[in-house]
Design an enzyme around this catalytic site. Structure first.
Site, PDB file in Angstrom:
ATOM      1  N   PRO A 105      38.091  71.291 -55.014  1.00  0.00           N
ATOM      2  CA  PRO A 105      37.355  70.447 -55.870  1.00  0.00           C
ATOM      3  C   PRO A 105      36.646  71.413 -56.738  1.00  0.00           C
ATOM      4  O   PRO A 105      36.259  72.482 -56.419  1.00  0.00           O
ATOM      5  CB  PRO A 105      36.524  69.720 -55.238  1.00  0.00           C
ATOM      6  CG  PRO A 105      37.049  69.731 -53.727  1.00  0.00           C
ATOM      7  CD  PRO A 105      37.784  70.986 -53.506  1.00  0.00           C
ATOM      8  N   GLU A 106      36.745  71.242 -58.262  1.00  0.00           N
ATOM      9  CA  GLU A 106      35.972  72.079 -59.295  1.00  0.00           C
ATOM     10  C   GLU A 106      35.026  71.466 -59.650  1.00  0.00           C
ATOM     11  O   GLU A 106      34.768  70.299 -59.500  1.00  0.00           O
ATOM     12  CB  GLU A 106      37.232  72.257 -60.336  1.00  0.00           C
ATOM     13  CG  GLU A 106      38.327  73.146 -59.873  1.00  0.00           C
ATOM     14  CD  GLU A 106      38.252  74.522 -60.115  1.00  0.00           C
ATOM     15  OE1 GLU A 106      37.121  75.007 -60.335  1.00  0.00           O
ATOM     16  OE2 GLU A 106      38.991  75.308 -59.675  1.00  0.00           O
TER      17      GLU A 106
END
Ligand SMILES: [Zn+2]
Length: 278
Positions: A2-3
């Site tokens: 996840p960014e």
């Protein structure tokens, strides 16, 4: 992994079900994730407390109460899902937070799920926050830092590191992951391998809005609902933005028609157009 845009989307979704509510209880199904979960401290700072604010710093989601701050990090594969049952529904559910009003029935349950267990569930007091190991060395937020162009300009002078690696360094600025760095530099017309110190002020004036546009588009596309944000390749944000260069090696540049080149910088896949990026 996840960014920033995915964590921002998740924070907004959780804000809608948690802010102003109380964490009535928490059940942990293990004592550690990437590190030990400070179970007793978490209970004393968070459980029974009203959550006054749900927000994000870098890729950490923060739950503020009067007593302290809950810290949630998704690691490589983590997610938080909202359910109407306290019973874990997915394998690798490691914690379930009961959300409710002060005295009323629970309104729902937040399930923390993380198959690979690279995430964190932690907490700190408000006094501990500024010097906390997770946060003390982080650079500014790309979306909210007001003087980001000035800051990056000054910080990059005399730096020989490639501009792409410079922007991806969380000690410089947080949240610019590999896809976003590639896309933002294409939009700004700057070659990823250029030494950061050789990037002109005018180019930095283009790079910062390009980073912000790219991140904002991904956040907008991610919406504010709970969702599974990982695509089949495990690359984040992939679904969210129309990619100009990332993953398009050997294909025609959407702007000029030349073939997109690939290289590796800091051992990360790098894509650029030699005509559009100088
Ligand atoms: Zn081009």
């Amino acid at each position: 992994m996840p960014e920033l845009p995915e964590v921002e989307c998740l924070s907004r979704a959780i804000k809608s079900v948690l802010e102003g509510k109380r964490i009535q209880d928490v059940k942990f199904y293990r004592k550690d994730l990437r590190g030990e979960i400070p179970i007793q401290k978490f209970r004393s700072l968070l459980v029974g407390q009203a959550v006054t604010k749900v927000h994000r710093r870098s890729k950490y989601m923060l739950w503020d109460t009067a007593q302290g701050i809950g810290i949630i990090h998704l690691g490589m594969t983590g997610n938080v899902i909202y359910r109407q049952t306290p019973t874990p529904e997915l394998a690798h559910t490691h914690a379930v937070f009961t959300v409710g009003d002060k005295a009323g029935d629970p309104s729902g349950y937040l399930h923390y799920v993380d198959p690979r267990r690279f995430g964190w569930i932690s907490c700190c007091t408000h006094d501990e926050f500024p010097d906390h190991d997770f946060f003390k060395k982080l650079g500014p937020e790309p979306l909210s830092q007001i003087d980001l162009v000035d800051y990056l300009w000054v910080k990059s002078r005399k730096k020989t590191v490639a501009i792409k690696n410079f922007l991806m360094n969380a000690h410089v600025v947080v949240g610019v992951g590999n896809i976003y760095a590639n896309e933002a530099l294409f939009r700004a017309g700057v070659r990823p391998s250029r030494p950061a110190g050789k990037v002109s002020r005018k180019e930095m004036d283009r790079i910062v809005p390009s980073i912000r546009e790219t991140l904002r588009e991904a956040i907008k596309a991610g919406g504010t609902s709970f969702r599974d944000f990982k695509n089949a390749d495990g690359e984040p944000g992939y679904f969210a933005i129309k990619l100009q260069v990332y993953g398009r090696g050997g294909q025609e540049c959407r702007s000029c028609g030349n073939l997109i080149k690939t290289s590796r910088l800091g051992n990360r896949a790098t894509y650029f157009c030699t005509h559009c990026q100088k």
